[in-house]
Design a protein around this motif. Structure first.
Motif, short mmCIF file in Angstrom:
data_model
loop_
_atom_site.label_atom_id
_atom_site.label_comp_id
_atom_site.label_asym_id
_atom_site.label_seq_id
_atom_site.Cartn_x
_atom_site.Cartn_y
_atom_site.Cartn_z
N THR A 7 0.85 -1.19 0.00
CA THR A 7 0.00 0.00 0.00
C THR A 7 0.88 1.24 0.00
OG1 THR A 7 -0.16 0.04 2.42
CG2 THR A 7 -1.88 -1.17 1.21
N TYR A 8 0.42 2.24 -0.70
CA TYR A 8 1.17 3.48 -0.84
C TYR A 8 0.34 4.65 -0.33
CZ TYR A 8 3.60 0.63 -4.32
OH TYR A 8 4.27 -0.38 -4.96
N TYR A 54 -2.61 0.79 -4.14
CA TYR A 54 -2.13 -0.53 -3.76
C TYR A 54 -1.58 -1.27 -4.97
CZ TYR A 54 -6.32 -2.40 -5.91
OH TYR A 54 -7.29 -2.73 -6.82
N LEU A 55 -0.77 -2.29 -4.68
CA LEU A 55 -0.22 -3.18 -5.69
C LEU A 55 -0.18 -4.57 -5.06
CD1 LEU A 55 1.33 -3.68 -8.40
CD2 LEU A 55 3.43 -3.14 -7.14
N ILE A 56 -0.73 -5.57 -5.77
CA ILE A 56 -0.71 -6.96 -5.30
C ILE A 56 0.09 -7.78 -6.30
CG2 ILE A 56 -2.08 -8.98 -4.65
CD1 ILE A 56 -4.47 -7.04 -4.22
N ARG A 57 1.08 -8.52 -5.78
CA ARG A 57 1.91 -9.35 -6.64
C ARG A 57 1.98 -10.76 -6.06
NH1 ARG A 57 7.21 -5.63 -7.37
NH2 ARG A 57 7.32 -6.06 -5.14
N HIS A 94 3.76 0.53 2.79
CA HIS A 94 3.77 -0.59 3.73
C HIS A 94 3.55 -1.87 2.93
CE1 HIS A 94 3.40 -2.56 7.59
NE2 HIS A 94 2.36 -3.20 7.11
N THR A 95 4.27 -2.91 3.29
CA THR A 95 4.18 -4.18 2.57
C THR A 95 3.85 -5.30 3.54
OG1 THR A 95 5.82 -3.43 0.96
CG2 THR A 95 5.42 -5.80 1.08
N ILE A 96 2.92 -6.16 3.13
CA ILE A 96 2.60 -7.38 3.87
C ILE A 96 2.79 -8.54 2.90
CG2 ILE A 96 0.79 -8.72 5.00
CD1 ILE A 96 -0.42 -6.07 5.92
#
Length: 111
Positions: A7-8, A54-57, A94-96
């Protein structure tokens, strides 16, 4: 299977440009480098009135996640490409990273 949710929190007034650069430059570069982008976009809720995205990879393993991140973010294509246009618009991120199944990743792709 590993999923990464990033998330940015964006600097005020930069979300349109951030998403354009992400869509037109960064994501194609990620995919060319072999990173699997599942989804990206703008948050539907502006927490504290802030612009967020957001970005999901997806990755095959935690080791692949670490290796692909290191190689991509150290690459000339990223450093001389869209890096500055992306980073200059981010206030914080933040990255999870979670472990999941291929079925869950496919469900996200279809959603």
């Amino acid at each position: 299977m590993i999923l990464e949710f990033r998330t940015y929190r964006l600097k005020p007034g930069t979300s349109e440009d951030f998403l354009r650069v992400l869509r037109d430059d960064s994501i194609p570069l990620l995919e060319t480098a072999g990173l699997r982008v599942i989804d990206y976009g703008r948050s539907l809720v502006a927490e504290d009135g802030r612009e967020e995205a957001y970005l999901i990879r997806a990755f095959d393993s935690l080791q692949e996640h670490e290796r692909q991140e290191r190689e991509f973010y150290g690459s000339e294509a990223w450093l001389e490409g869209p890096r500055e246009a992306i980073v200059s618009r981010i206030e914080s991120y933040h990255t999870i990273v979670i472990e999941t199944s291929e079925a869950a990743v496919e469900a996200l792709r279809r959603a």
